[in-house]
Write a protein that holds these residues in place. Structure first.
Motif, PDB file in Angstrom:
ATOM      1  N   VAL A  52     -15.128  49.357 -23.505  1.00  0.00           N
ATOM      2  CA  VAL A  52     -14.453  48.429 -24.313  1.00  0.00           C
ATOM      3  C   VAL A  52     -12.902  49.067 -24.487  1.00  0.00           C
ATOM      4  N   ALA A  53     -12.706  50.380 -24.733  1.00  0.00           N
ATOM      5  CA  ALA A  53     -11.374  50.862 -24.945  1.00  0.00           C
ATOM      6  C   ALA A  53     -10.489  50.431 -23.631  1.00  0.00           C
ATOM      7  N   GLN A  55     -10.693  47.772 -21.830  1.00  0.00           N
ATOM      8  CA  GLN A  55     -10.415  46.519 -21.853  1.00  0.00           C
ATOM      9  C   GLN A  55      -9.330  46.256 -22.911  1.00  0.00           C
ATOM     10  N   GLN A  56      -9.460  47.175 -24.115  1.00  0.00           N
ATOM     11  CA  GLN A  56      -8.558  46.798 -25.149  1.00  0.00           C
ATOM     12  C   GLN A  56      -7.125  47.263 -25.098  1.00  0.00           C
ATOM     13  N   ARG A  57      -7.065  48.269 -24.279  1.00  0.00           N
ATOM     14  CA  ARG A  57      -5.742  48.926 -24.117  1.00  0.00           C
ATOM     15  C   ARG A  57      -4.842  48.155 -23.581  1.00  0.00           C
ATOM     16  N   VAL A  59      -4.335  45.125 -23.815  1.00  0.00           N
ATOM     17  CA  VAL A  59      -3.729  44.218 -24.984  1.00  0.00           C
ATOM     18  C   VAL A  59      -3.187  44.765 -26.150  1.00  0.00           C
ATOM     19  N   THR A  60      -3.757  46.009 -26.482  1.00  0.00           N
ATOM     20  CA  THR A  60      -3.007  46.753 -27.635  1.00  0.00           C
ATOM     21  C   THR A  60      -1.622  47.289 -27.303  1.00  0.00           C
ATOM     22  N   SER A 186     -18.622  52.497 -30.269  1.00  0.00           N
ATOM     23  CA  SER A 186     -17.138  52.206 -29.991  1.00  0.00           C
ATOM     24  C   SER A 186     -16.364  53.236 -30.396  1.00  0.00           C
ATOM     25  N   LEU A 189      -9.305  53.158 -30.516  1.00  0.00           N
ATOM     26  CA  LEU A 189      -8.462  53.025 -29.399  1.00  0.00           C
ATOM     27  C   LEU A 189      -7.002  53.719 -29.790  1.00  0.00           C
TER      28      LEU A 189
END
Length: 227
Positions: A52-53, A55-57, A59-60, A186, A189
């Motif tokens: 998940v991290a 995938q999010q990184r 974007v963040t 989770s 991040l």
């Protein structure tokens, strides 16, 4: 993972030492039943927190990634003509001194550009280290929980080169992944302000301890002056 494998290996040695009490086939069977194989890198990579991290990184930290890509393109555009001139002059047998000056200029730009890029993407590296540390902090607990449920007393990690072959039935990697997902569904991040990776914190603590020890050292007693 040292605090896991030391007691686990100790248990395996005790079991092996007691082997003469049984016939060889029975002892081997009992030892095999208590053996598990775990790929720790696979556990981390397949954990929900890690995936998940990842995938999010993007974007963040999109702003930092866009800035780094733009600066990389600028450096490429800046260095391209310099490389072309260097190769042309090299083929034209230009004086070695001039070629060395051009090479030094190219190297200077490359090194300065790399430092700049590293600074731009540092938040991404810190985020990755922060997620990794959160997972590592619970990896021992996940391995121990999976080993207990599978009745495993000896764990081997193929990534360390210990295991040459193991039947699939001994592989409890997914069991450890399941336990890790339970313990850490989770990961956060973005690291908190001022956060440093474990290694950097340990270095700071060691330096502080060394400085305190030096500050607390008694001053040398003055030597008597001879007549």
């Amino acid at each position: 993972m040292k605090k896991i494998f030391k007691p686990v290996l100790a248990a395996g040695l005790v079991l092996t030492a007691s082997a003469p009490m049984f016939s060889a086939p029975v002892a081997a069977q009992q030892i095999a039943q208590g053996v598990g194989v775990v790929s720790l890198p696979a556990v981390v990579a397949n954990s929900n927190a890690f995936k998940v991290a990842e995938q999010q990184r993007p974007v963040t930290y999109k702003a930092q990634m866009d800035q780094a890509n733009a600066r990389r393109d600028q450096l490429t555009a800046q260095l391209g003509p310099l490389y072309d001139k260097f190769r042309t002059d090299q083929q034209a047998n230009v004086a070695q001194t001039a070629l060395q000056q051009q090479a030094a200029q190219i190297q200077q730009i490359e090194q300065a550009g790399q430092r700049e890029l590293n600074q731009i993407i540092q938040p991404l590296a810190m985020s990755r280290a922060y997620v990794q540390e959160q997972i590592e902090d619970l990896l021992d607990d996940a391995v121990q929980a999976a080993a207990k449920k599978k009745n495993v007393s000896l764990i081997l990690d193929p990534s360390s080169g210990v295991v040459v072959y193991a039947d699939a039935k001994y592989n409890i990697t997914q069991d450890v992944v399941n336990e890790l997902n339970r313990l850490l569904p989770s990961a956060q991040l973005v690291p908190p302000q001022g956060w440093l990776p474990r290694e950097a914190r340990q270095q700071q603590e060691a330096a502080a301890a060394q400085g305190a020890a030096q500050g607390a050292a008694p001053a040398a007693a003055p030597q008597p002056q001879g007549r």
